[in-house]
Write an enzyme that holds these catalytic residues in place. Structure first.
Site, PDB file in Angstrom:
ATOM      1  N   TYR A  67       0.618  -0.925  -0.009  1.00 47.16           N
ATOM      2  CA  TYR A  67       0.041   0.015  -0.099  1.00 47.16           C
ATOM      3  C   TYR A  67       0.985   1.280   0.225  1.00 47.16           C
ATOM      4  O   TYR A  67       0.666   2.514   0.520  1.00 47.16           O
ATOM      5  CB  TYR A  67      -0.914   0.126   0.984  1.00 47.16           C
ATOM      6  CG  TYR A  67      -2.057  -1.351   1.253  1.00 47.16           C
ATOM      7  CD1 TYR A  67      -2.546  -0.873   1.056  1.00 47.16           C
ATOM      8  CD2 TYR A  67      -1.731  -2.339   1.575  1.00 47.16           C
ATOM      9  CE1 TYR A  67      -4.314  -2.292   0.252  1.00 47.16           C
ATOM     10  CE2 TYR A  67      -2.787  -3.218   1.515  1.00 47.16           C
ATOM     11  CZ  TYR A  67      -4.071  -3.065   0.541  1.00 47.16           C
ATOM     12  OH  TYR A  67      -4.981  -3.791   0.646  1.00 47.16           O
ATOM     13  N   SER A  68       2.087   1.164  -0.753  1.00 42.52           N
ATOM     14  CA  SER A  68       2.966   2.205  -0.837  1.00 42.52           C
ATOM     15  C   SER A  68       2.822   3.011  -0.993  1.00 42.52           C
ATOM     16  O   SER A  68       2.457   3.511  -2.549  1.00 42.52           O
ATOM     17  CB  SER A  68       4.386   1.651  -0.806  1.00 42.52           C
ATOM     18  OG  SER A  68       5.272   1.997  -0.887  1.00 42.52           O
TER      19      SER A  68
END
Ligand SMILES: *Cc1c(COP(=O)(O)O)cnc(C)c1O
EC number: 3.5.99.7
Length: 299
Positions: A67-68
């Site tokens: 989810y960076s």
């Protein structure tokens, strides 16, 4: 470079009652274009790369979780500036809206085990992964010694927007602590105290920030405010309303407080909850100017 992000006054009844001048530095609006994943503190960290003149046709490699925001921002930068991107992501192969955006921007994804991921910044391991000398490697989260002056710029912008007067408190959320380190460096030797709110559980943030600041000569003034991680990274308060708007890349959090800009739950919702809580418990002297940095998140 982008123009300075807006500085917005926040009218919150508890801040008014406590005599606090509350402001939000809107780095969520510090974006290549509205809605671009190339936004927020991730753009500021990428400036040392984006200002290079030898990017077109090159490959830039980096690391992150599934989810960076950093991975999403770097892929968007690659699309915008004409370089290829390749990412090594921690854990099992997954798909989610963040990674869909990365793929749309031509990013190349490789998933590696959590054990291998710990070796990500080891040069020998990088060669085993197939990373070659001609490729640029950007560390996880985009935090590097070169990025610190650029993350510090958000503090200098704020001081200018107040007419060359530093605020009493400058509050921000932290993951790697890289954004915080740059700001602490910029605020050193001013009357401002930087408050860092970790989004992760653990007590290593202070040392991590000091490590980023190694070689820095000023006197940093900062406090790490633990206790607002709400269970750890990616965990949220049960009292927040979390939703994913149609077409959006990331979740939104409604923390039930009036007058705030839109927040995402991983970093900025925790930060605003923490600052408002501290206002209510009298942590800031009456008459203080408190700036809360909205670091962004993908819209
Ligand atoms: C990445 C990110 C952070 C954390 O920044 P660090 O420099 O890693 O501490 C904070 N807020 C948002 C919205 C982010 O995307």
């Amino acid at each position: 470079m982008l123009p300075p992000s807006p500085l917005q006054q926040i009218k919150h009844p508890d801040a008014v009652r406590a005599g606090i001048n509350l402001w939000c530095k809107r780095d969520d609006l510090y974006a290549w274009y509205p809605g671009s994943p190339l936004q927020g503190n991730k753009v500021r960290k990428l400036w040392p790369l984006l200002l290079r003149s030898d990017l077109p046709g090159r490959t830039v490699v980096s690391f992150g979780g599934a989810y960076s925001n950093h991975v999403a921002a770097l892929a968007a930068a690659g699309h915008q500036f004409g370089f290829a991107t390749r990412f090594y992501l921690r854990g099992e192969a997954v798909r989610n809206p963040t990674l869909d955006a990365v793929l749309r921007n031509g990013g190349n994804l490789h998933f590696i085990s959590r054990t291998d991921y710990r070796l990500k910044h080891d040069h020998q391991f990088q060669r085993e992964l197939g990373i070659v000398e001609e490729e640029f490697v950007i560390p996880e989260g985009g935090t590097s010694p070169e990025s610190l002056p650029y993350t510090g710029e958000v503090f200098r912008e704020t001081v200018n927007q107040f007419g060359a007067v530093p605020p009493d408190f400058f509050c921000l959320s932290a993951g790697t602590g890289g954004t915080a380190a740059g700001i602490i460096g910029a605020a050193a030797d001013t009357p401002c105290t930087v408050e860092v709110f970790p989004a992760l559980r653990g007590s290593w943030m202070r040392d991590e920030i000091l490590r980023h600041l190694e070689g820095f000569s000023g006197t940093p003034a900062f406090t790490v405010i633990d206790g607002y991680h709400f269970g750890g990274y990616g965990r949220f308060s049960p009292h927040w309303k979390i939703r994913t708007p149609i077409g959006a890349t990331a979740k939104r959090a409604d923390i039930g407080e009036p007058g705030l800009p839109e927040l995402e739950p991983v970093y900025t919702a925790k930060l605003f909850s923490g600052v408002l809580d501290r206002i209510r418990t009298g942590a800031y002297p009456r008459g203080s100017t408190v700036v809360v940095l909205h670091t962004g998140g993908i819209y």
